[in-house]
Design an enzyme around this catalytic site. Structure first.
Site, short mmCIF file in Angstrom:
data_model
loop_
_atom_site.label_atom_id
_atom_site.label_comp_id
_atom_site.label_asym_id
_atom_site.label_seq_id
_atom_site.Cartn_x
_atom_site.Cartn_y
_atom_site.Cartn_z
N HIS A 1 0.86 -1.19 0.00
CA HIS A 1 0.00 0.00 0.00
C HIS A 1 0.89 1.23 0.00
CE1 HIS A 1 -2.94 3.00 0.82
NE2 HIS A 1 -2.59 3.17 2.07
N HIS B 1 0.80 5.80 -1.00
CA HIS B 1 0.06 6.98 -1.46
C HIS B 1 0.81 7.58 -2.64
CE1 HIS B 1 -2.51 7.79 2.39
NE2 HIS B 1 -2.24 6.51 2.27
N ASP C 1 1.11 -4.80 -20.43
CA ASP C 1 2.15 -5.75 -20.05
C ASP C 1 1.97 -6.24 -18.60
OD1 ASP C 1 3.64 -5.91 -22.40
OD2 ASP C 1 4.93 -4.23 -21.89
N HIS D 1 -8.55 7.46 -1.37
CA HIS D 1 -7.45 7.02 -0.51
C HIS D 1 -6.16 6.82 -1.32
CE1 HIS D 1 -6.38 4.31 3.18
NE2 HIS D 1 -5.31 4.79 2.61
N TYR E 1 8.51 -13.45 -23.06
CA TYR E 1 9.39 -12.33 -22.67
C TYR E 1 10.47 -12.82 -21.71
CZ TYR E 1 10.77 -7.71 -21.02
OH TYR E 1 11.46 -6.58 -20.69
#
Lengths: 231, 231, 231, 231
Positions: free
Chosen positions: C94, C96, C119, C168, C226
């Protein structure tokens, strides 16, 4: 005199530069000793690279210099007015950080668009009214402080520890110089994210009162739960 | 020859790179010795990493090389025209700094939206007229300088020490190379903040004449109070 | 206890800072040992500069602390809900980060505008619904996780390893802490490019299903081509 | 085999990272030996930090590997098509640099808004057509190259050494790997300034043909005067 506070204020002045909030000498941090009613502030126009704690200036709340050999910051009277009007604050920061300044130049208050804002500012960061021509000519620096306190009215300055001065830039404050700088840094980040948000959504709205309460009081006040328990 | 000025001009050329105003070799700084009527300028297309004060070129005001082994900057004739037209200036800086260049490409003058601008530029930074096809074909570099002086008319170039050349980029100047670079750096910051301001407020207006006066004359002229008293 | 996972989670927490996704302590990374049903997570509000693997906290899937002396991240319950709902994931991030947060504040899903997006994310990165006032007041952190899983419905969380929480900011995940941070870094870059794209083209559309398939399955699944063959 | 070219191609691959054009492994540079009809290209998905000249791959113009132990870049067939179609070019660069990619995602050609652009690109940088579903499914990588050459038609690829692939990102080229990277870096700067310019002036127009001629031919062709005379 007030050596520890001078060192904190010096460190805070250097931190605003390291954080990218200040170009050349466009900023100033002060701190107050409430026990002594004395304010420590950055000198005017001295390059940060060679500033030491001995270059700082100490004045009383009327702006009379009681220690130091240099001129104080030209914004001194704004700081003094804030200290006199907001008894809980222990330090003031002024910068021309670019995104907060853009909001100030756009003459828009900064709305609480997300939880990053709500973690620090319990509602919009206010924008000041225009100064009158008389204020600008006769008492400009103190009037800048008056416009800030006018913008707060009865709002608690500790719940929203910053203001945007119209056509000028941000002021932020806090209990200590370190805390005030922290608020100034977050203000700039929040101002930048809010600018991006309005670019993506011109009708963006602030978060709900419930979310504002949830985030603000998670970090502030008697019921705060963020971080580690102070031992 | 003019060793001290060459070192100042070299340092100023390196400073515009350190400040992020210049990509590759897209910029040039010159300085003038008014006593000698000689101009020191960056050589054309030489990488900054290996430039020394001995690589600079000295010319007279007609562009005749009087010292140095390299070709002068391809913008030399613009610099020379500015030195001849603006007798108070001692140095000229040209960059393609990205935000000032965007205003130049948008063909908009840069209005004084806040006190950061007012501290350095006493009014809008002008945008030049379009060059004619004839000017572009026959006398392009000097004509760029003519367009700048045309944009000033009777305005004092020391009160607004910069111009935006339409479709090209900014020129700035000052009493010394260091001073001219300082103005170019502030111009870029002010251009960036003005772009952000218009994103937030498409109808943004310049500051009042009273505020422009208050800030500009705080830093400039006989009544300046900013900074420390020179001893 | 779980020393290797603690070191991976510490390294991932430091990497989000180095990559510029986190200001101060505004982010957290966790990892899970599926064999033990134990989660390793960053402590709450501890500065990154002095964090060590011994400061991390280990909890079970109900949030009961089984190892460590500090309080866990205040976002723990969101992480736990994601681990319980998405059995394939091994780590949660998480932040910001500023552009992903702007999309979250604008309450817009992030459409797949190009192959960089395709991708990594097989379709739009979803935006969560608003939380109810009741959820905010009584079970806020877990409800944030519920809003994320609601936004996925039957979509495979491994095909779009991120979500934007309205008002958020972003959550991302992956098989390992390193992988989850990689996805969070790409999410921020994709969010930034998408903001620029809409600035240039307000009616920008996502790539075709054929191009989305081509790029996504070049890097993912049994037919991926890839990179180098794992030996 | 081709050791000097491999070292130039390695250096060019590292330079695009240093210049901030590439996140993780989202880019690739190749170079060709026209004498040998052999192409040196970056391997697929190998982190830049540990790449050496021995990790590069050499193929013929049909993509048959003639030297090296790793898989070539997944974009190899685009590079090969460009080498076959544009006989003057000696190197190709592909990045997802963020502003050029935004123009590619917005499906807009990049107009010549100023002299920075005109110094490098003699007219708009073209945007490719959409690929057909058949092309995407059956021959995607080569078809990307075909779309680029289609976009040029009879235009000289040395006069505009770059293209924007719709929904994907930029390709640039040049006589050498160093030259191609230089063009890719300038393309990104020009794309960024053009985005800023349209933000300030939605009706921005390209420079006049006279100004385009003046700047482009100052740096290119038999009449170039920029820089120092090669001795």
């Amino acid at each position: 005199m007030l050596k520890q506070l001078r060192e904190q204020v010096l460190e805070a002045n250097l931190e605003v530069v390291r954080r990218g909030l200040v170009l050349y000498t466009f900023g100033n941090v002060s701190g107050i000793s409430r026990a002594d009613n004395l304010v420590v502030i950055k000198p005017s126009g001295v390059p940060y690279e060679r500033m030491t704690a001995d270059d700082l200036v100490i004045t009383d709340l009327d702006g009379v210099i009681v220690w130091g050999e240099l001129r104080p910051s030209s914004d001194l009277d704004t700081h003094l007015h804030l200290y006199k009007s907001f008894p809980e604050i222990g330090a003031v920061v002024h910068t021309h950080s670019e995104h907060a300044t853009a909001w100030a130049q756009a003459r828009r208050p900064l709305p609480p668009l997300g939880t990053t804002h709500a973690d620090y500012f319990y509602g919009p960061v206010p924008i000041t009214r225009e100064l009158t021509e008389d204020e600008i000519k006769n008492d400009y620096v103190r009037a800048t402080g008056v416009a800030i306190t006018d913008a707060f009215g009865n709002r608690d300055p500790m719940e929203v520890p910053a203001a945007l001065v119209a056509g000028h830039g941000p002021f932020a404050w806090g209990r200590t110089p370190e805390d005030a700088v922290h608020n100034a840094v977050v203000l700039e980040a929040v101002a930048r994210m809010a600018m991006y948000t309005f670019a993506l959504q011109p009708n963006a709205r602030g978060v709900s009162q419930a979310l504002l309460d949830r985030h603000y009081f998670r970090k502030h006040g008697a019921t705060a739960t963020y971080g580690q328990v102070k031992k």
